[in-house]
Design a protein around this motif. Structure first.
Motif, short mmCIF file in Angstrom:
data_model
loop_
_atom_site.label_atom_id
_atom_site.label_comp_id
_atom_site.label_asym_id
_atom_site.label_seq_id
_atom_site.Cartn_x
_atom_site.Cartn_y
_atom_site.Cartn_z
N SER A 221 30.09 -4.07 -1.85
CA SER A 221 29.98 -3.44 -3.16
C SER A 221 30.30 -1.95 -3.06
O SER A 221 30.85 -1.36 -3.99
CB SER A 221 28.60 -3.66 -3.77
OG SER A 221 27.62 -2.98 -3.03
N GLN A 222 29.96 -1.36 -1.92
CA GLN A 222 30.30 0.04 -1.69
C GLN A 222 31.82 0.21 -1.66
O GLN A 222 32.37 1.12 -2.27
CB GLN A 222 29.69 0.51 -0.38
CG GLN A 222 29.94 1.96 -0.07
CD GLN A 222 29.30 2.36 1.24
OE1 GLN A 222 29.57 1.76 2.27
NE2 GLN A 222 28.46 3.36 1.18
N TRP A 223 32.51 -0.68 -0.97
CA TRP A 223 33.97 -0.60 -0.90
C TRP A 223 34.60 -0.99 -2.23
O TRP A 223 35.68 -0.50 -2.57
CB TRP A 223 34.51 -1.42 0.27
CG TRP A 223 34.23 -0.70 1.54
CD1 TRP A 223 33.28 -1.01 2.47
CD2 TRP A 223 34.86 0.50 2.00
NE1 TRP A 223 33.29 -0.08 3.48
CE2 TRP A 223 34.25 0.86 3.23
CE3 TRP A 223 35.87 1.31 1.51
CZ2 TRP A 223 34.61 1.98 3.95
CZ3 TRP A 223 36.24 2.44 2.22
CH2 TRP A 223 35.61 2.76 3.44
N ASP A 224 33.93 -1.83 -3.01
CA ASP A 224 34.41 -2.12 -4.36
C ASP A 224 34.39 -0.84 -5.20
O ASP A 224 35.33 -0.56 -5.94
CB ASP A 224 33.54 -3.18 -5.05
CG ASP A 224 33.76 -4.57 -4.50
OD1 ASP A 224 34.78 -4.80 -3.81
OD2 ASP A 224 32.91 -5.44 -4.75
N ALA A 225 33.31 -0.07 -5.08
CA ALA A 225 33.20 1.19 -5.82
C ALA A 225 34.25 2.18 -5.35
O ALA A 225 34.87 2.88 -6.16
CB ALA A 225 31.80 1.78 -5.65
N ILE B 66 39.49 5.12 -6.06
CA ILE B 66 40.80 5.52 -5.53
C ILE B 66 41.97 4.85 -6.24
O ILE B 66 43.11 5.26 -6.05
CB ILE B 66 40.90 5.31 -4.00
CG1 ILE B 66 40.85 3.83 -3.64
CG2 ILE B 66 39.84 6.12 -3.28
CD1 ILE B 66 41.13 3.55 -2.16
N SER B 67 41.69 3.87 -7.08
CA SER B 67 42.78 3.20 -7.81
C SER B 67 43.27 4.02 -9.00
O SER B 67 44.22 3.62 -9.67
CB SER B 67 42.35 1.81 -8.26
OG SER B 67 41.34 1.90 -9.25
N LEU C 298 35.81 9.89 -16.93
CA LEU C 298 34.38 10.22 -16.89
C LEU C 298 33.54 9.08 -17.45
O LEU C 298 32.50 8.72 -16.89
CB LEU C 298 34.11 11.50 -17.68
CG LEU C 298 34.45 12.80 -16.97
CD1 LEU C 298 34.49 13.95 -17.97
CD2 LEU C 298 33.46 13.09 -15.85
N ARG C 299 33.97 8.51 -18.56
CA ARG C 299 33.23 7.41 -19.18
C ARG C 299 33.13 6.22 -18.22
O ARG C 299 32.05 5.64 -18.04
CB ARG C 299 33.90 6.99 -20.49
CG ARG C 299 33.13 5.95 -21.26
CD ARG C 299 33.71 5.68 -22.65
NE ARG C 299 35.14 5.38 -22.64
CZ ARG C 299 36.09 6.21 -23.08
NH1 ARG C 299 35.79 7.40 -23.54
NH2 ARG C 299 37.36 5.85 -23.05
N ARG C 300 34.23 5.89 -17.58
CA ARG C 300 34.22 4.74 -16.66
C ARG C 300 33.38 5.03 -15.42
O ARG C 300 32.66 4.16 -14.93
CB ARG C 300 35.64 4.37 -16.29
CG ARG C 300 36.36 3.76 -17.48
CD ARG C 300 37.77 3.38 -17.19
NE ARG C 300 38.34 2.75 -18.39
CZ ARG C 300 39.62 2.64 -18.63
NH1 ARG C 300 40.50 3.11 -17.77
NH2 ARG C 300 40.05 2.06 -19.72
N LEU C 301 33.46 6.26 -14.91
CA LEU C 301 32.65 6.64 -13.75
C LEU C 301 31.17 6.68 -14.12
O LEU C 301 30.31 6.30 -13.33
CB LEU C 301 33.11 7.99 -13.20
CG LEU C 301 34.47 8.00 -12.51
CD1 LEU C 301 34.99 9.42 -12.36
CD2 LEU C 301 34.40 7.28 -11.17
N GLY D 206 27.58 8.87 -6.35
CA GLY D 206 28.92 9.44 -6.46
C GLY D 206 29.23 10.38 -5.31
O GLY D 206 30.34 10.38 -4.77
N ASP D 207 28.26 11.19 -4.93
CA ASP D 207 28.44 12.10 -3.81
C ASP D 207 28.68 11.32 -2.52
O ASP D 207 29.58 11.66 -1.74
CB ASP D 207 27.23 13.02 -3.67
CG ASP D 207 27.46 14.12 -2.66
OD1 ASP D 207 28.49 14.81 -2.75
OD2 ASP D 207 26.60 14.27 -1.76
N ARG D 208 27.92 10.27 -2.30
CA ARG D 208 28.12 9.42 -1.10
C ARG D 208 29.51 8.79 -1.10
O ARG D 208 30.19 8.77 -0.07
CB ARG D 208 27.05 8.32 -1.04
CG ARG D 208 25.74 8.73 -0.46
CD ARG D 208 24.88 7.53 -0.08
NE ARG D 208 24.88 6.45 -1.05
CZ ARG D 208 23.99 6.31 -2.03
NH1 ARG D 208 23.04 7.19 -2.18
NH2 ARG D 208 24.07 5.30 -2.86
N MET D 209 29.91 8.29 -2.27
CA MET D 209 31.25 7.67 -2.37
C MET D 209 32.33 8.70 -2.06
O MET D 209 33.28 8.42 -1.34
CB MET D 209 31.48 7.10 -3.77
CG MET D 209 30.58 5.97 -4.19
SD MET D 209 30.80 4.47 -3.23
CE MET D 209 29.40 4.57 -2.16
#
Length: 92
Positions: free
Chosen positions: A3-7, A12-13, A49-52, A78-81
């Motif tokens: 799930s982390q890599w999904d985020a 990045i997409s 921003l809305r999607r994030l 978000g910071d971790r990502m």
């Protein structure tokens, strides 16, 4: 872990989502500040921003009722990502 890599894949997409995180790594900013810093359209930044925000990667740091000069910042998630994206060299 997946799930982390999904985020991360979600972030990045999109060059717009990457641009938002790139600016917010330095602290809270408005849609206009982000758009100006990255030479992007405010409407694209607003959509990113809305999607994030829907994925709890960024958060609104002013009251929800405030309609002008809304400031956003990275959440802890978000910071971790963003740190993982940078350390993996995926932010280029």
């Amino acid at each position: 872990m997946s799930s982390q890599w999904d985020a991360i894949g979600f972030i990045i997409s999109s060059k717009y989502r990457l641009a938002v995180l790139n600016v917010l790594q330095d602290g809270p900013a408005t849609t206009t500040e982000i758009a100006n810093a990255e030479s992007l359209s405010p409407s694209h930044v607003s959509r990113a921003l809305r999607r994030l925000r829907n994925r709890s990667i960024v958060e609104l740091v002013v009251p929800e009722e405030q309609r002008k000069n809304r400031r956003y910042d990275l959440t802890t998630k978000g910071d971790r990502m963003w740190q993982k994206i940078q350390s993996a060299g995926l932010a280029d």
